[in-house]
Design an enzyme around this catalytic site. Sequence first.
Site, PDB file in Angstrom:
ATOM      1  N   ASP A 186      -1.902  -1.098   5.903  1.00  0.00           N
ATOM      2  CA  ASP A 186      -2.259  -0.608   7.239  1.00  0.00           C
ATOM      3  C   ASP A 186      -3.759  -0.591   7.498  1.00  0.00           C
ATOM      4  O   ASP A 186      -4.182  -0.146   8.558  1.00  0.00           O
ATOM      5  CB  ASP A 186      -1.695   0.802   7.457  1.00  0.00           C
ATOM      6  CG  ASP A 186      -2.305   1.824   6.504  1.00  0.00           C
ATOM      7  OD1 ASP A 186      -2.214   1.607   5.284  1.00  0.00           O
ATOM      8  OD2 ASP A 186      -2.889   2.814   6.972  1.00  0.00           O
ATOM      9  N   ARG A 202     -10.496  -2.250  -3.456  1.00  0.00           N
ATOM     10  CA  ARG A 202     -10.559  -3.098  -2.276  1.00  0.00           C
ATOM     11  C   ARG A 202     -11.982  -3.154  -1.718  1.00  0.00           C
ATOM     12  O   ARG A 202     -12.733  -2.206  -1.902  1.00  0.00           O
ATOM     13  CB  ARG A 202      -9.623  -2.516  -1.213  1.00  0.00           C
ATOM     14  CG  ARG A 202      -8.182  -2.476  -1.652  1.00  0.00           C
ATOM     15  CD  ARG A 202      -7.396  -1.589  -0.715  1.00  0.00           C
ATOM     16  NE  ARG A 202      -5.999  -1.522  -1.141  1.00  0.00           N
ATOM     17  CZ  ARG A 202      -5.202  -0.503  -0.849  1.00  0.00           C
ATOM     18  NH1 ARG A 202      -5.663   0.517  -0.165  1.00  0.00           N
ATOM     19  NH2 ARG A 202      -3.956  -0.512  -1.251  1.00  0.00           N
ATOM     20  N   ALA A 241     -13.531  10.056   9.527  1.00  0.00           N
ATOM     21  CA  ALA A 241     -12.907   9.978   8.205  1.00  0.00           C
ATOM     22  C   ALA A 241     -12.059   8.727   8.053  1.00  0.00           C
ATOM     23  O   ALA A 241     -11.901   8.204   6.947  1.00  0.00           O
ATOM     24  CB  ALA A 241     -12.056  11.217   7.952  1.00  0.00           C
ATOM     25  N   HIS A 265     -15.140   5.515  -0.402  1.00  0.00           N
ATOM     26  CA  HIS A 265     -14.829   6.029   0.931  1.00  0.00           C
ATOM     27  C   HIS A 265     -15.804   7.149   1.303  1.00  0.00           C
ATOM     28  O   HIS A 265     -16.355   7.167   2.415  1.00  0.00           O
ATOM     29  CB  HIS A 265     -13.381   6.543   0.938  1.00  0.00           C
ATOM     30  CG  HIS A 265     -12.861   6.904   2.288  1.00  0.00           C
ATOM     31  ND1 HIS A 265     -11.529   6.782   2.614  1.00  0.00           N
ATOM     32  CD2 HIS A 265     -13.451   7.405   3.395  1.00  0.00           C
ATOM     33  CE1 HIS A 265     -11.333   7.179   3.855  1.00  0.00           C
ATOM     34  NE2 HIS A 265     -12.494   7.582   4.351  1.00  0.00           N
ATOM     35  N   LYS A 294     -11.598   6.124  -3.221  1.00  0.00           N
ATOM     36  CA  LYS A 294     -12.032   7.372  -2.601  1.00  0.00           C
ATOM     37  C   LYS A 294     -13.513   7.687  -2.816  1.00  0.00           C
ATOM     38  O   LYS A 294     -14.173   8.231  -1.925  1.00  0.00           O
ATOM     39  CB  LYS A 294     -11.151   8.534  -3.082  1.00  0.00           C
ATOM     40  CG  LYS A 294      -9.717   8.395  -2.646  1.00  0.00           C
ATOM     41  CD  LYS A 294      -9.612   8.127  -1.145  1.00  0.00           C
ATOM     42  CE  LYS A 294      -8.220   7.652  -0.742  1.00  0.00           C
ATOM     43  NZ  LYS A 294      -8.261   6.720   0.386  1.00  0.00           N
ATOM     44  N   ASP A 330       0.864  -1.172   0.000  1.00  0.00           N
ATOM     45  CA  ASP A 330       0.000   0.000   0.000  1.00  0.00           C
ATOM     46  C   ASP A 330       0.908   1.232   0.000  1.00  0.00           C
ATOM     47  O   ASP A 330       2.134   1.119   0.140  1.00  0.00           O
ATOM     48  CB  ASP A 330      -0.891  -0.054   1.245  1.00  0.00           C
ATOM     49  CG  ASP A 330      -1.755   1.176   1.399  1.00  0.00           C
ATOM     50  OD1 ASP A 330      -2.428   1.550   0.421  1.00  0.00           O
ATOM     51  OD2 ASP A 330      -1.755   1.779   2.490  1.00  0.00           O
ATOM     52  N   ALA A 372      -0.166   5.184   1.377  1.00  0.00           N
ATOM     53  CA  ALA A 372      -0.339   6.028   2.570  1.00  0.00           C
ATOM     54  C   ALA A 372      -0.412   5.176   3.826  1.00  0.00           C
ATOM     55  O   ALA A 372      -1.194   4.233   3.912  1.00  0.00           O
ATOM     56  CB  ALA A 372      -1.600   6.887   2.440  1.00  0.00           C
ATOM     57  N   MET A 428     -11.205   3.825   5.675  1.00  0.00           N
ATOM     58  CA  MET A 428      -9.914   3.949   5.009  1.00  0.00           C
ATOM     59  C   MET A 428      -9.519   2.644   4.325  1.00  0.00           C
ATOM     60  O   MET A 428      -9.722   1.556   4.854  1.00  0.00           O
ATOM     61  CB  MET A 428      -8.841   4.352   6.011  1.00  0.00           C
ATOM     62  CG  MET A 428      -7.503   4.679   5.370  1.00  0.00           C
ATOM     63  SD  MET A 428      -7.604   6.092   4.249  1.00  0.00           S
ATOM     64  CE  MET A 428      -7.852   7.402   5.420  1.00  0.00           C
TER      65      MET A 428
END
Length: 280
Positions: free
Chosen positions: A197, A171, A55, A66, A63, A22, A24, A59
């Site tokens: 993460d 994902r 927010a 999201h 986006k 990944d 970020a 994650m």
Amino acid sequence: MQATPYRYTRHYQGLVQAVVFDWAGTLVDFGSFAPTQVLIDAFAGFGIEISLAEARLPMGLAKWDHIQALGRQAGVDARWQAKFGRSMSKEDVDALYAAFMPLQIERVAEYSAAIPGATTVLGNLRERRIKLGSCSGYPRVVMDKLLPHAAAQGLRLDHAVATDDLKPGGRPGPWMALANVIELGVGELAACIKVDDTVPGIEEGLAAGMWTVGLSLSGNETGLTLSELRALGPDAIQRHRQRATAKLAQAGAHYVIDSIADLLPVIDAIEARLVRGERP
């Protein structure tokens, strides 16, 4: 004549061939602030206040997804209804996404310093002839801004897949991880490791048939800058580690470590398991 069924089980017993990272919270952006802070600012432009914790919940998703998932959270939905008299629609998600994207493109590099240890680990993996792939919840226009910034810091990978590069979606499906496998020319999924993460990122690796390694302190689950984390005492750090580890392990991570700096011993452990014929 009745055919006789035979069971043939093939076990790969070689070395790790590829690691798919990944971005970020994994390679860059300790604490994963670029996606979350920009989302907060995008919602603020519509007069809706969201917290950093809110927010962070979705994650790892693409986006657009999201934003949609964020709008479906009970607290955010209540605030949206109070202001607009209805729940968030697909058109609202489109409008928020349109507001979010220019901000994300403009500011992604601002947050994307290399995570300590990342360049050393990548260099070691290259010396071991392990191929380096990557994927992200970022769309291509953001990845195109991030990749040169990362390369200038010594983070050069063999391939990068953005969430909108593929039609099936992002994902937690396996498609971005598998696109790396195809591009890198890796013939054994059991020889691949996904490092992430977030829960959707771990689920992505599992769906692709890979070993998975979660990151407890450098990414979204702890959500602190490096300086904020270092300012904590050992007990507080351990509480963050335990909470994040439990969540990522519950998602199915085979291993959970603090950050990418701790990855090399895990590579060794997985290779030892592969030699014994174990699979993810």
